[in-house]
Motif scaffolding. Structure first.
Motif: not given
Lengths: 596, 190
Positions: B15, B29, B87
């Motif tokens: 993400l 995503y 992330t």
């Protein structure tokens, strides 16, 4: 959002008794009684700022491999069935047709994972989902590593770019300059498609002399791919066309032409044509035979997509992307139409470490015997052409050109040759340094004369009269025998597809009709793997037809650049190729129609 | 949505977001298999906080927009259950407050500047050349996660999928803003 009001327009909550009462009630406060002042402060001015909820819209896709992983909750996780493995092209036990050429013993290596080559979607992929699927693929290096595919050598970055270009395209042309490894790029892209189950039945068409070269390269770069060469008796060829349903079928153009109906009987996942200039004439039988093959992907390989005129490209695109180009299209329109289908890199752009290619123009004076014969032939020839008037055809002019060019090579009466004298002197130096040379000529007769004359250099011949079965042996001798210093080749037989990078010298004994074929010839030696600089000597007899033809060749170079190099100015249509007018103009003749 | 389906053998979410001064934040995503192949992708329309939100959220604006708004929306759109969400922006770690999956941030030069040093108390784990850390409130077990991520790390450089996401976001924006251009490209090629 509420716009704040100016203070004067708001109710005065501090003074308003009703508001004050509510304020006290809500806070549940009782006023202290012993304070010397009114403890209840005036409430501050308030501005209401409602915060909007931020909403987010999304776009999303579950790709096929992800969809295969979606299992309803009713099915226990332990019973999850992974997606089926990608089909493999490993040779099946029934693949008895395979013609194997063992790769040389090499240590295979994995790709360097520090580089990152991305596959980008072609322009004709329109759906966002499909485009994203390409963009979201791992780098090519990782894909190969994950498929456990290794290679005999670490490819150059531009070669990986070429593979990434081919891989997603159904319609593609690799038009790299000769010697940059088009063969390897096509094989590796083909290998990847085969491993991923996207290409099961593949047809590869090449000129006949290059069949063994392709076999060798496939054995080197994709050793697990089964290869069947379409040759031999008609019954055997027929059987191969009809029964080989996986792996690579390797055919030459002549076989394909003979077997065109059988070849078109079942579809191919991928058809690759090598030296695709062979189908530049869109009306030729070869072009039509190649175009009639049912296929999903069409790739063409050529170092010279334009040999004579942009119409050559139209012929090639009739196979690659039918309808993309039309005859008589403007050069600028063609350039934009083919942009997404063609990749072309030159050595100057990508192989900055390749040894230099040194050109020497050997401007020679004819020997007295040649001069005499030349003058006589030219004078008589021109007189005869003038006398023919309206019966004059291009064929008559061609015959004179050929006659004069042959005299520039050898005096027909005495065999004296200024070019051969110079060549002999140059070869002394070449042989003394232990290096090898390739000599190109248009005529087998000239090659045979040279063969006699250059005996002390151990010359070998490679041309149309040498049986195809002997040709590989000739090349092996040239490669491995230290006493064989010279290979005498015809442009027709030896200018394409061969790897002769161990030769440090190239001599163009006479000049071909277009520069692309000359470049092909030169690049047999000047290609990846060349150990040192390649010296190219171009023989030109000054004051002769050779000089005039050279001027036309330079104009053809400009044409090529105008299509594939946007920085070059566009050539006017009048300069396209060796036109009828050009040929007549060599002798200041006018084409009969124009004169009339 | 992911809850409707059983957990696949091995899937991992990546993400990240792109920031554009004019349009705001675009989120992306990507769900990858342990071989690094794309299984699923979602991207957001741009989110541009207004002036009031900028003032009122102050330094918490980016964690709010990136983690709570964009991150939560995108991950909840995912149909495939993932073993972890990774992330490269530490502001997205706030997502961990709203999701059950472990959320980890890749510690790279881009994310670790002098004023954005990972919280000292946050759990960390090392995967090859990369270091991952979680939020200070996360409860995941480093050893378990390390074992789960090992197959992925043997096939994927953990910082690489974020490049793919950014390219995909740009492509999605290009197509949605200039559909005519795409059509034109196609007709030129045909």
């Amino acid at each position: 959002m509420t716009t704040p009001q100016p203070p004067d327009s708001q109710p005065n909550t501090r003074r308003d008794p009703v508001v004050r009462s509510v304020y006290n009630d809500q806070l549940n406060l009782a006023p202290p009684t012993n304070l010397p002042f009114d403890w209840l402060l005036e409430p501050p001015a308030a501005v209401t700022v409602p915060l909007e909820t931020i909403t987010v819209k999304t776009t999303g896709y579950v790709f096929p491999e992800g969809a295969a992983c979606l299992v309803p909750v009713s099915q226990p996780a332990s019973e999850f069935t992974p997606p089926p493995p990608q089909p493999s092209l490993a040779p099946s036990p029934s693949a008895g047709h395979s013609t194997a050429i063992a790769a040389e013993t090499v240590d295979y290596v994995s790709l360097n994972l520090e580089s990152c080559t991305r596959v980008r979607p072609p322009q004709d992929v329109v759906k966002l989902e499909d485009r994203l699927l390409y963009l979201l693929q791992p780098p090519l290096e990782r894909v190969f590593a994950n498929e456990s595919l290794s290679f005999p050598f670490q490819p150059f970055p531009y070669q990986l770019d070429g593979i990434a270009f081919l891989y997603p395209r159904n319609e593609a042309v690799i038009a790299d300059e000769m010697g940059l490894g088009k063969t390897m790029q096509a094989i590796v892209a083909m290998r990847l498609l085969a491993h991923q189950g996207q290409a099961r039945r593949i047809l590869l068409v090449c000129p006949k002399p290059l069949v063994t070269n392709w076999q060798r390269e496939i054995a080197l770069w994709a050793p697990e791919l089964p290869v069947a060469v379409v040759d031999g008796k008609q019954s055997r060829r027929q059987w191969l066309w009809e029964n080989v349903d996986s792996g690579v079928l390797l055919s030459n153009y002549e076989s394909l032409l003979r077997d065109r109906e059988a070849a078109a009987s079942a579809p191919f996942d991928l058809v690759i044509i090598d030296e695709s200039q062979r189908i530049k004439n869109r009306l030729s039988a070869t072009n039509q035979a190649v175009c009639s093959i049912p296929r999903r992907r069409s790739w063409a390989l050529t170092g010279t997509p334009i040999e004579n005129s942009v119409e050559d490209l139209v012929g090639i695109f009739q196979f690659v992307s039918p309808g993309c180009l039309r005859p008589q299209m403007k050069v600028s329109t063609i350039r934009s139409a083919v942009k997404d289908h063609v990749v072309r890199r030159t050595k100057d752009q990508v192989l900055t470490e390749l040894p230099p290619k040194l050109f020497r123009d050997a401007d020679l004076a004819l020997s007295p015997e040649q001069q005499q014969a030349y003058q006589l032939a030219e004078e008589q020839g021109i007189v005869r052409l003038h006398e023919m008037k309206r019966e004059l055809t291009i064929q008559h002019v061609f015959e004179l050109v050929l006659r004069l060019k042959q005299i520039c090579n050898f005096d027909p009466a005495t065999g004296v040759s200024a070019k051969a004298d110079r060549l002999e002197a140059d070869l002394e130096e070449c042989a003394a340094s232990g290096r090898k040379a390739i000599v190109f000529s248009q005529w087998v007769h000239s090659i045979e004369l040279l063969h006699e004359r250059l005996q002390r250099f151990g010359p070998l011949q490679y041309h149309g009269k040498v049986p195809p079965k002997r040709r590989d042996h000739v090349l092996d001798q040239f490669r491995n025998d230290p006493d064989r210093h010279v290979l005498l080749m015809s442009y027709g037989a030896g200018s394409v597809g061969l790897n002769l990078q161990f030769a440090g010298y190239v001599f163009l004994f006479d000049r071909w009709w277009n520069p692309a074929v000359e470049d092909q010839a030169i690049n047999r030696a000047h290609r990846i793997g060349a150990a040192g600089p390649v010296t190219v000597t171009r023989f030109l007899c000054s004051g002769t037809i050779e000089e005039r033809i050279n001027t036309v060749l330079e104009e053809k170079r400009e044409l090529f650049n105008s299509v594939f190099d946007p920085a070059s100015p566009t050539s006017p249509a009048s300069k396209l190729g060796l036109s009828r007018e050009d040929i007549f103009g060599l002798f200041q003749l006018q084409f009969p129609d124009a004169a009339a | 949505m992911a809850s409707e389906f059983a957990k696949p053998l091995s899937a991992f979410g990546f993400l990240t977001a792109l920031e554009d001064p004019q349009h705001g934040f675009f989120g992306g995503y990507l769900v990858l298999s342990d071989l690094g192949r794309p299984l699923e992708f979602h991207c957001s329309t741009p989110v541009l906080p207004n002036e009031a939100q900028k003032i009122l959220y102050g330094p918490t604006l980016r964690p709010y927009v990136l983690g709570e708004i964009i991150g939560q929306t995108l991950v909840s759109k995912g149909q495939l259950a993932v073993q972890a969400v990774i992330t490269d922006l530490d502001e997205i770690l706030t997502l961990a407050l709203f999701r059950d999956e472990p959320v980890l941030c890749l510690d790279s030069k881009e994310t670790t500047s002098a004023d954005q040093t990972p919280v000292v108390s946050a759990p960390t784990l090392a995967m090859g050349d990369h270091r991952l850390f979680g939020s200070s409130t996360c409860t995941w077990q480093a050893e378990q996660l390390q074992a789960a991520l090992a197959p992925l790390c043997s096939h994927v450089d953990l910082s690489e999928p974020f490049q793919r996401i950014r390219e995909a976001i740009r492509e999605a924006q290009r197509i949605s803003q200039h559909p005519a251009e795409q059509q034109h490209d196609h007709s030129a090629a045909a």
